[in-house]
Motif scaffolding. Structure first.
Motif, mmCIF file in Angstrom:
data_model
loop_
_atom_site.group_PDB
_atom_site.id
_atom_site.type_symbol
_atom_site.label_atom_id
_atom_site.label_comp_id
_atom_site.label_asym_id
_atom_site.label_seq_id
_atom_site.Cartn_x
_atom_site.Cartn_y
_atom_site.Cartn_z
ATOM 1 N N GLY B 165 -10.324 2.166 8.619
ATOM 2 C CA GLY B 165 -10.606 0.814 9.376
ATOM 3 C C GLY B 165 -9.911 0.628 10.465
ATOM 4 O O GLY B 165 -9.573 -0.476 10.975
ATOM 5 N N GLU B 166 -9.487 1.586 11.170
ATOM 6 C CA GLU B 166 -8.722 1.418 12.684
ATOM 7 C C GLU B 166 -9.663 1.552 13.745
ATOM 8 O O GLU B 166 -10.976 1.635 13.179
ATOM 9 C CB GLU B 166 -7.477 2.329 12.659
ATOM 10 C CG GLU B 166 -6.586 2.339 11.735
ATOM 11 C CD GLU B 166 -5.182 1.303 12.423
ATOM 12 O OE1 GLU B 166 -5.437 1.083 13.548
ATOM 13 O OE2 GLU B 166 -4.514 1.034 11.638
ATOM 14 N N PHE B 167 -9.615 1.297 14.881
ATOM 15 C CA PHE B 167 -10.676 1.437 15.928
ATOM 16 C C PHE B 167 -9.989 2.501 16.939
ATOM 17 O O PHE B 167 -9.335 2.409 17.716
ATOM 18 C CB PHE B 167 -10.911 0.450 16.648
ATOM 19 C CG PHE B 167 -12.294 0.303 17.128
ATOM 20 C CD1 PHE B 167 -13.405 0.028 16.778
ATOM 21 C CD2 PHE B 167 -12.259 0.688 18.785
ATOM 22 C CE1 PHE B 167 -14.682 0.121 17.284
ATOM 23 C CE2 PHE B 167 -13.304 0.809 19.430
ATOM 24 C CZ PHE B 167 -14.718 0.649 18.831
ATOM 25 N N VAL B 305 -4.864 1.445 2.732
ATOM 26 C CA VAL B 305 -4.190 0.988 3.824
ATOM 27 C C VAL B 305 -5.186 0.257 4.593
ATOM 28 O O VAL B 305 -4.857 -1.034 4.984
ATOM 29 C CB VAL B 305 -4.034 2.403 4.699
ATOM 30 C CG1 VAL B 305 -3.454 1.700 6.081
ATOM 31 C CG2 VAL B 305 -3.026 2.962 4.058
ATOM 32 N N ARG B 306 -6.280 0.507 4.605
ATOM 33 C CA ARG B 306 -7.358 -0.414 5.459
ATOM 34 C C ARG B 306 -7.511 -1.672 4.614
ATOM 35 O O ARG B 306 -7.260 -2.784 5.322
ATOM 36 C CB ARG B 306 -8.910 0.122 5.315
ATOM 37 C CG ARG B 306 -9.944 -0.475 5.963
ATOM 38 C CD ARG B 306 -11.134 -0.075 5.790
ATOM 39 N NE ARG B 306 -11.446 -0.134 4.308
ATOM 40 C CZ ARG B 306 -12.329 0.686 3.757
ATOM 41 N NH1 ARG B 306 -13.000 1.661 4.472
ATOM 42 N NH2 ARG B 306 -12.523 0.637 2.473
ATOM 43 N N ASP B 307 -7.640 -1.935 3.212
ATOM 44 C CA ASP B 307 -7.852 -3.177 2.668
ATOM 45 C C ASP B 307 -6.764 -4.106 2.195
ATOM 46 O O ASP B 307 -6.868 -4.943 1.610
ATOM 47 C CB ASP B 307 -8.739 -2.814 1.458
ATOM 48 C CG ASP B 307 -10.109 -2.277 1.827
ATOM 49 O OD1 ASP B 307 -10.684 -2.182 2.920
ATOM 50 O OD2 ASP B 307 -10.878 -1.583 0.734
ATOM 51 N N ALA B 311 0.117 -3.888 0.084
ATOM 52 C CA ALA B 311 -0.127 -3.466 -1.377
ATOM 53 C C ALA B 311 -0.159 -1.956 -1.557
ATOM 54 O O ALA B 311 0.543 -1.356 -2.368
ATOM 55 C CB ALA B 311 -1.438 -4.063 -2.070
ATOM 56 N N ALA B 312 -0.644 -1.365 -0.630
ATOM 57 C CA ALA B 312 -0.753 0.127 -0.636
ATOM 58 C C ALA B 312 0.699 0.634 -0.573
ATOM 59 O O ALA B 312 1.234 1.518 -1.425
ATOM 60 C CB ALA B 312 -1.428 0.616 0.402
#
Ligand SMILES: Nc1ncnc2c1ncn2[C@@H]1O[C@H](COP(=O)(O)OP(=O)(O)OP(=O)(O)O)[C@@H](O)[C@H]1O
Ligand SMILES: [Mg+2]
Lengths: 256, 443
Positions: B165-167, B305-307, B311-312
């Protein structure tokens, strides 16, 4: 020796002193509660101990080892599991994957296993599947294992959070308002689950709660926080009759 | 209104019903059946394709299912369509359908063997189809190899942009590092009479050392990725897009100014090591390894990590290490793809790895679908073929493709086939009436 100790912890957010001279000592297997009006700094204390923020002053010891400056993942790996007040689940992961994810630091197959699907990886993933299913069983949602969390009702999501925290094998389990937003029926179930988890696994529990009934029923010792400072500490009976506590809560109600 | 639409179906519903009636028997065709049907089709083309094409008034066999013919010489449209129907659609449709009972039985038999055996059988068939199809023209051979390289690129970028989920924008940069390193390696060692002098090793060794050249390119790419990853992932902020874009331009101007490797003119004379089977093998290898990774708990940590990074982190995931690993891993594969690319075209210059390449890979990732291996394969192959097929339209191609992408973004914001798990054990299974049996075999 206490399992978890916090000495003179103070924390500032910019100019705001969110926590002031906070002390804590938790014995193995103990259930403790932390109460206080909204914005008192309860969640901040959890975040400080679990490494999400680093305190401006003070030290934190787990099993006698200093963990004050460690990263959250290291602290969690050393035995400090937690849930979040406003659920922090992962949108696209299944319930089972949530619980398995909390085993991350315990997996030893490494990148070789991840890339090449070695037999060690297959074995470890299988064992992790089993452990995760057992935990889902314990919190009463094994039938939801394959669901994506966003489809679940609120009470079930809280249970996922709990199972996930348990998968880190905590010696102390931090629960930040585990019954928030639940209806009375879900609340009773959740309290039963917490009791059962405690009696089966026997870890210490540190609990933030707004509902007096829950804290008074579950906890041996309760701390009351107001404006970042502990204003009372004692058994449920003592807390119930403490004039400072009553005032802190009454004061709040007057404002509302 | 609702009662009305229930009694008299709209045109759309009728078309849908018609399609699903035609499609119905094909639901029980296993992958094996499709592969065998495709094999029959390409075999048929090999045998009678040329006479048939001539008979239909075409000068040669249409290279890409008639699309190019239709766009460049519209008058020949009926012939091109007829050719595609007679050689591909009808044979595949008939064979797939009527061999289904047989292929299902074979697939069921295969399911009893270890997965490797089943996979190998399918891969050999797939390769055979590809080989025979490419045998018709060199153009097809080129398109097929470039499409497969695109698969590697797209999939590896999906690891960062989809799974994590990075760019990231540095993929062309990583690709060029891999391309230049691998080219330098093979040219210096195995090609005589080039800018670097005589070959240092006997050229016969070359093909055997080629994997080494590719991996070296990949590793040096990964090292380059470290330069991007260290500043980008230091905090929880979102700096990757900018830093990686800068990286891409820096790498490009670096190679433009490196006279040893030809500067802006580039470097040519790469030996012909990236043959169809070699590219095929590397593509399969990359799909296998990347798919293994993203399906493991370690790989799923990327999704966590993305979501929800916090929490991760609180669930023992070393988020920084996870991000670094995934980024370097993706860069490695981009480097490998670059090495293959250089040896397919046998000529590269810094311009091949600029903003156009970036747009192309990004389009493939977002078109195919985020967080999905199948999506990346579909996106890479689909856009490669579409882009080739639209070539006769010249400049209009660059209007049609973006419009297509915009439509995809509107109707399917995460891409065609997003957020799926590519379950290798399941795709080879027999299909049809007995779903319990199928589930049993996978469990
Ligand atoms: N990251 C932050 N930056 C700045 N201020 C913060 C931050 N987190 C919390 N605060 C402030 O610190 C104070 C304590 O917040 P905290 O969330 O710990 O309260 P709480 O006791 O958990 O309240 P509640 O019962 O509503 O959950 C509040 O005034 C809040 O606005
Ligand atoms: Mg709070």
């Amino acid at each position: 020796m206490p399992l978890l100790e916090v000495h003179d912890m103070t924390h500032f957010f910019g100019g705001l002193r969110a926590v002031h001279d906070y002390n804590l000592s938790i014995e193995p297997g103990q259930i403790r509660g932390l109460i206080g009006p909204n914005g008192a700094g309860k969640t901040t204390i959890f975040n400080l101990i679990t490494g999400i923020y680093h305190p401006t002053e003070g030290e934190i010891l787990l099993n006698g080892e200093e963990i004050t400056r460690l990263e959250p993942n290291q602290i969690a790996d050393r035995g400090l599991g937690r849930t979040f007040q406003n659920l922090r689940l992962w949108r696209y992961l299944s319930v089972l994957d949530h619980v398995k994810m909390a085993r991350y630091s315990k997996l030893t197959y490494g990148l070789t296993g991840a890339f090449f699907g070695t037999s060690k990886r297959v074995r470890e993933e299988k064992a992790t599947d089993k452990l995760a299913m057992d935990l889902l069983e314990l919190v009463g949602i094994p039938h939801l294992a394959d669901q994506i969390v966003t489809n679940l009702p609120y009470g079930a999501q809280r249970r996922v959070e709990l199972a996930r925290a348990l998968a880190t094998e905590p010696k102390v389990l931090f629960l930040d308002e585990p019954t928030a937003g639940m209806n009375p029926e879900e609340l009773i179930q959740m309290m039963a689950i917490i009791r059962q988890v405690h009696s089966e696994i026997g870890m210490a529990i540190y609990l933030i709660e707004h509902r007096m009934k829950v804290v008074m029923d579950l906890c041996e010792i309760i701390q009351t926080l107001n404006f970042g400072e502990v204003i009372a500490e004692g058994t449920p009976e003592e807390i119930r009759n403490d004039p400072g506590v009553i005032e802190a809560y009454l004061g709040k109600e007057v404002v509302i | 209104m609702t009662t009305n639409s229930a009694s008299t179906p709209t045109i759309r519903q009728r078309i849908r019903a018609l399609f699903s009636r035609i499609w119905e028997p094909y639901r029980s065709v296993p992958l094996l059946g499709w592969l065998i049907a495709a094999l029959v089709a390409v075999g048929l083309e090999q045998l009678v394709g040329l006479p048939l094409a001539r008979g239909l008034g075409l000068t040669k066999i249409p290279a890409l299912f008639g699309a190019v013919v239709i766009l460049s010489k519209p008058a020949l449209t009926p012939s091109a369509l007829l050719f595609t129907t007679l050689i591909y659609i009808l044979p595949i449709g008939i064979v797939a359908r009527f061999t289904a009972p047989l292929t299902n039985r074979i697939a069921a038999k295969l399911a009893e063997y270890p997965l490797v055996v089943t996979a190998l059988v399918h891969l050999v068939l797939l390769y055979a189809v590809l080989h025979i199809w490419c045998d018709i023209t060199d153009y097809r051979l080129l398109v097929a190899r470039l499409a497969m390289i695109s698969i590697i690129l797209t999939l590896s970028l999906n690891v960062v942009n989809g799974y994590m989920g990075e760019f990231s924008c540095s993929h062309p940069g990583f690709m060029s590092i891999g391309a230049y390193v691998a080219s330098a390696f093979t040219i210096v060692l195995f090609v005589s009479e080039n800018r670097f002098g005589e070959a240092l090793l006997p050229p016969a060794l070359g093909p055997y050392m080629f994997p080494l050249a590719l991996m070296l390119g990949g590793l040096i790419s990964a090292f380059g990725a470290l330069l991007v990853a260290i500043p980008s992932f230091r905090t929880r902020g979102d700096y990757l897009a900018i830093i990686s874009l800068a990286f891409m331009f820096i790498v490009k101007s670096f190679f433009e100014n490196m006279e040893v490797v030809g500067g802006a003119r580039g470097i040519s004379n790469q030996p012909d090591y990236a043959t169809l089977p070699i590219v095929f093998l590397w593509t399969i290898l990359s799909i296998w390894i990347i798919n293994n990774f993203v399906r493991s708990t370690m790989g799923k940590a990327l999704n966590a990590v993305r979501d929800g990074e916090l929490a991760a982190n609180a669930m023992t995931v070393d988020t920084r290490k996870t991000k670094m690993t995934a980024f370097l891993f993706a860069a490695f594969w981009a480097g490998v793809a670059g090495g293959l690319f250089a040896h397919v075209l046998r000529y590269i210059n810094p311009d091949s790895f600029g903003i156009r390449k970036l747009a192309e890979v990004l389009a493939m990732v977002y078109f195919g679908g985020l967080n999905s291996v199948t999506g990346s394969v579909v996106g890479a192959v689909g856009l490669s073929l579409i882009s080739e097929a639209l070539r006769p339209l010249d400049i209009f191609k660059w209007i049609i493709i973006p419009i297509m992408l915009i439509l995809i973004m509107i109707y399917r914001p995460t891409g065609l086939i997003a957020f799926t798990e590519f379950n290798v054990e399941k795709i080879f299974l027999p299909k049809g009436r007995a779903p319990e049996g199928a589930e049993h075999a996978s469990a």
